[in-house]
Design a protein around this motif. Structure first.
Motif, PDB file in Angstrom:
ATOM      1  N   VAL A   5      -0.751  30.562 -38.557  1.00 48.81           N
ATOM      2  CA  VAL A   5      -1.667  30.487 -37.426  1.00 48.81           C
ATOM      3  C   VAL A   5      -1.910  29.033 -37.067  1.00 48.81           C
ATOM      4  CG1 VAL A   5      -3.942  31.068 -36.546  1.00 48.81           C
ATOM      5  CG2 VAL A   5      -2.753  32.652 -38.084  1.00 48.81           C
ATOM      6  N   GLU A   6      -1.501  28.675 -35.844  1.00 50.33           N
ATOM      7  CA  GLU A   6      -1.681  27.308 -35.364  1.00 50.33           C
ATOM      8  C   GLU A   6      -3.020  27.169 -34.651  1.00 50.33           C
ATOM      9  OE1 GLU A   6       2.817  28.174 -34.328  1.00 50.33           O
ATOM     10  OE2 GLU A   6       0.890  29.216 -34.058  1.00 50.33           O
ATOM     11  N   SER A   7      -3.530  25.952 -34.639  1.00 58.38           N
ATOM     12  CA  SER A   7      -4.730  25.633 -33.870  1.00 58.38           C
ATOM     13  C   SER A   7      -4.697  24.156 -33.511  1.00 58.38           C
ATOM     14  CB  SER A   7      -5.994  25.958 -34.663  1.00 58.38           C
ATOM     15  OG  SER A   7      -6.039  25.206 -35.856  1.00 58.38           O
ATOM     16  N   GLY A   8      -5.524  23.793 -32.539  1.00 60.31           N
ATOM     17  CA  GLY A   8      -5.676  22.386 -32.190  1.00 60.31           C
ATOM     18  C   GLY A   8      -5.024  21.954 -30.896  1.00 60.31           C
ATOM     19  N   GLY A   9      -4.317  22.849 -30.236  1.00 59.43           N
ATOM     20  CA  GLY A   9      -3.705  22.467 -28.963  1.00 59.43           C
ATOM     21  C   GLY A   9      -4.754  22.329 -27.874  1.00 59.43           C
ATOM     22  N   GLY A  10      -4.315  21.819 -26.732  1.00 55.43           N
ATOM     23  CA  GLY A  10      -5.239  21.671 -25.617  1.00 55.43           C
ATOM     24  C   GLY A  10      -4.727  20.688 -24.596  1.00 55.43           C
ATOM     25  N   LEU A  11      -5.635  20.283 -23.725  1.00 53.52           N
ATOM     26  CA  LEU A  11      -5.317  19.341 -22.656  1.00 53.52           C
ATOM     27  C   LEU A  11      -5.830  17.961 -23.024  1.00 53.52           C
ATOM     28  CD1 LEU A  11      -4.394  18.726 -19.719  1.00 53.52           C
ATOM     29  CD2 LEU A  11      -6.694  19.416 -18.996  1.00 53.52           C
ATOM     30  N   VAL A  12      -4.970  16.958 -22.871  1.00 52.40           N
ATOM     31  CA  VAL A  12      -5.349  15.591 -23.203  1.00 52.40           C
ATOM     32  C   VAL A  12      -4.695  14.644 -22.200  1.00 52.40           C
ATOM     33  CG1 VAL A  12      -3.436  15.289 -24.815  1.00 52.40           C
ATOM     34  CG2 VAL A  12      -5.516  13.917 -25.089  1.00 52.40           C
ATOM     35  N   GLN A  13      -5.337  13.526 -21.955  1.00 54.81           N
ATOM     36  CA  GLN A  13      -4.759  12.537 -21.059  1.00 54.81           C
ATOM     37  C   GLN A  13      -3.694  11.720 -21.784  1.00 54.81           C
ATOM     38  OE1 GLN A  13      -8.040  10.232 -19.456  1.00 54.81           O
ATOM     39  NE2 GLN A  13      -8.101  11.521 -17.623  1.00 54.81           N
ATOM     40  N   ALA A  14      -2.769  11.191 -21.014  1.00 56.21           N
ATOM     41  CA  ALA A  14      -1.745  10.330 -21.592  1.00 56.21           C
ATOM     42  C   ALA A  14      -2.402   9.190 -22.356  1.00 56.21           C
ATOM     43  CB  ALA A  14      -0.853   9.780 -20.488  1.00 56.21           C
ATOM     44  N   GLY A  15      -1.854   8.904 -23.532  1.00 57.11           N
ATOM     45  CA  GLY A  15      -2.420   7.881 -24.390  1.00 57.11           C
ATOM     46  C   GLY A  15      -3.402   8.422 -25.405  1.00 57.11           C
ATOM     47  N   GLY A  16      -3.797   9.663 -25.231  1.00 54.52           N
ATOM     48  CA  GLY A  16      -4.769  10.274 -26.128  1.00 54.52           C
ATOM     49  C   GLY A  16      -4.139  10.838 -27.389  1.00 54.52           C
ATOM     50  N   SER A  17      -4.977  11.524 -28.165  1.00 53.93           N
ATOM     51  CA  SER A  17      -4.553  12.058 -29.456  1.00 53.93           C
ATOM     52  C   SER A  17      -4.980  13.512 -29.605  1.00 53.93           C
ATOM     53  CB  SER A  17      -5.163  11.245 -30.603  1.00 53.93           C
ATOM     54  OG  SER A  17      -4.750   9.892 -30.547  1.00 53.93           O
ATOM     55  N   LEU A  18      -4.227  14.228 -30.404  1.00 54.27           N
ATOM     56  CA  LEU A  18      -4.561  15.598 -30.787  1.00 54.27           C
ATOM     57  C   LEU A  18      -4.094  15.808 -32.214  1.00 54.27           C
ATOM     58  CD1 LEU A  18      -3.565  17.948 -27.798  1.00 54.27           C
ATOM     59  CD2 LEU A  18      -5.874  17.536 -28.661  1.00 54.27           C
ATOM     60  N   ARG A  19      -4.748  16.726 -32.898  1.00 56.99           N
ATOM     61  CA  ARG A  19      -4.328  17.097 -34.241  1.00 56.99           C
ATOM     62  C   ARG A  19      -4.093  18.594 -34.292  1.00 56.99           C
ATOM     63  NH1 ARG A  19      -7.525  17.634 -39.880  1.00 56.99           N
ATOM     64  NH2 ARG A  19      -5.950  16.830 -41.313  1.00 56.99           N
ATOM     65  N   LEU A  20      -2.891  18.984 -34.619  1.00 54.23           N
ATOM     66  CA  LEU A  20      -2.559  20.395 -34.770  1.00 54.23           C
ATOM     67  C   LEU A  20      -2.644  20.788 -36.237  1.00 54.23           C
ATOM     68  CD1 LEU A  20       0.580  20.684 -32.456  1.00 54.23           C
ATOM     69  CD2 LEU A  20      -1.838  20.830 -31.847  1.00 54.23           C
ATOM     70  N   SER A  21      -3.058  22.021 -36.467  1.00 58.97           N
ATOM     71  CA  SER A  21      -3.103  22.570 -37.816  1.00 58.97           C
ATOM     72  C   SER A  21      -2.359  23.896 -37.841  1.00 58.97           C
ATOM     73  CB  SER A  21      -4.554  22.805 -38.258  1.00 58.97           C
ATOM     74  OG  SER A  21      -5.291  21.614 -38.259  1.00 58.97           O
ATOM     75  N   CYS A  22      -1.807  24.206 -38.996  1.00 64.55           N
ATOM     76  CA  CYS A  22      -1.117  25.491 -39.167  1.00 64.55           C
ATOM     77  C   CYS A  22      -1.394  25.982 -40.580  1.00 64.55           C
ATOM     78  CB  CYS A  22       0.366  25.337 -38.943  1.00 64.55           C
ATOM     79  SG  CYS A  22       1.330  26.813 -39.346  1.00 64.55           S
ATOM     80  N   ALA A  23      -2.087  27.100 -40.664  1.00 66.45           N
ATOM     81  CA  ALA A  23      -2.430  27.679 -41.947  1.00 66.45           C
ATOM     82  C   ALA A  23      -1.537  28.880 -42.243  1.00 66.45           C
ATOM     83  CB  ALA A  23      -3.897  28.105 -41.939  1.00 66.45           C
ATOM     84  N   THR A  24      -1.047  28.924 -43.461  1.00 67.34           N
ATOM     85  CA  THR A  24      -0.194  30.024 -43.907  1.00 67.34           C
ATOM     86  C   THR A  24      -0.997  30.971 -44.783  1.00 67.34           C
ATOM     87  OG1 THR A  24       1.679  28.490 -43.941  1.00 67.34           O
ATOM     88  CG2 THR A  24       1.976  30.609 -45.036  1.00 67.34           C
ATOM     89  N   SER A  25      -0.934  32.244 -44.479  1.00 65.63           N
ATOM     90  CA  SER A  25      -1.652  33.227 -45.282  1.00 65.63           C
ATOM     91  C   SER A  25      -0.709  34.356 -45.670  1.00 65.63           C
ATOM     92  CB  SER A  25      -2.850  33.769 -44.508  1.00 65.63           C
ATOM     93  OG  SER A  25      -2.416  34.464 -43.345  1.00 65.63           O
ATOM     94  N   GLY A  26      -1.137  35.141 -46.650  1.00 68.76           N
ATOM     95  CA  GLY A  26      -0.316  36.257 -47.096  1.00 68.76           C
ATOM     96  C   GLY A  26       0.155  36.043 -48.514  1.00 68.76           C
TER      97      GLY A  26
END
Length: 120
Positions: A5-26
């Motif tokens: 399950v991924e999270s952390g996406g979105g809209l950002v301006q050029a030059g900005g930052s984002l952090r994506l996460s992906c959790a594995t379960s099961g």
């Protein structure tokens, strides 16, 4: 049933930052390599970054120096820190995991993706 399950996406301006996460379960025996891929409209899915169980990393040339992949083995989670984002980074980002099942078969799993949009 293994899920990513991924999270952390979105809209950002050029030059900005984002952090994506992906959790594995099961239920599984172990996780080998985890990675992030992306697919822009009308383009093929491409590798962005990957990290092995031992911590070795691999990056696409287009993101070297701007993106950092890391992994929390205790949480079965992989992260992608994205900085200095460019409009051409706009894509759906998919998490990928290569693992050994409970019966020691090698399996590859994908998340459903998270959209990253970088505006100019």
């Amino acid at each position: 049933q293994v899920q990513l399950v991924e999270s952390g996406g979105g809209l950002v301006q050029a030059g900005g930052s984002l952090r994506l996460s992906c959790a594995t379960s099961g239920s599984f025996f172990s996780i080998n390599t985890m990675g992030w891929y992306r697919q822009a409209p009308e383009k093929q899915r491409e590798l962005v970054a990957a990290i092995t169980d031992g911590g070795s990393t691999n990056y696409a040339d287009s993101v070297k120096g701007r993106f950092t992949i890391s992994r929390d083995k205790a949480k079965n989670t992989v992260y992608l820190q994205m900085s200095s984002l460019k409009p051409e980074d706009t894509a759906v980002y998919y998490c990928n995991a290569e693992l050994l099942s409970d019966t020691y078969y090698r399996r590859i799993y994908w998340g459903k993706g998270t959209l990253v949009t970088v505006s100019s």
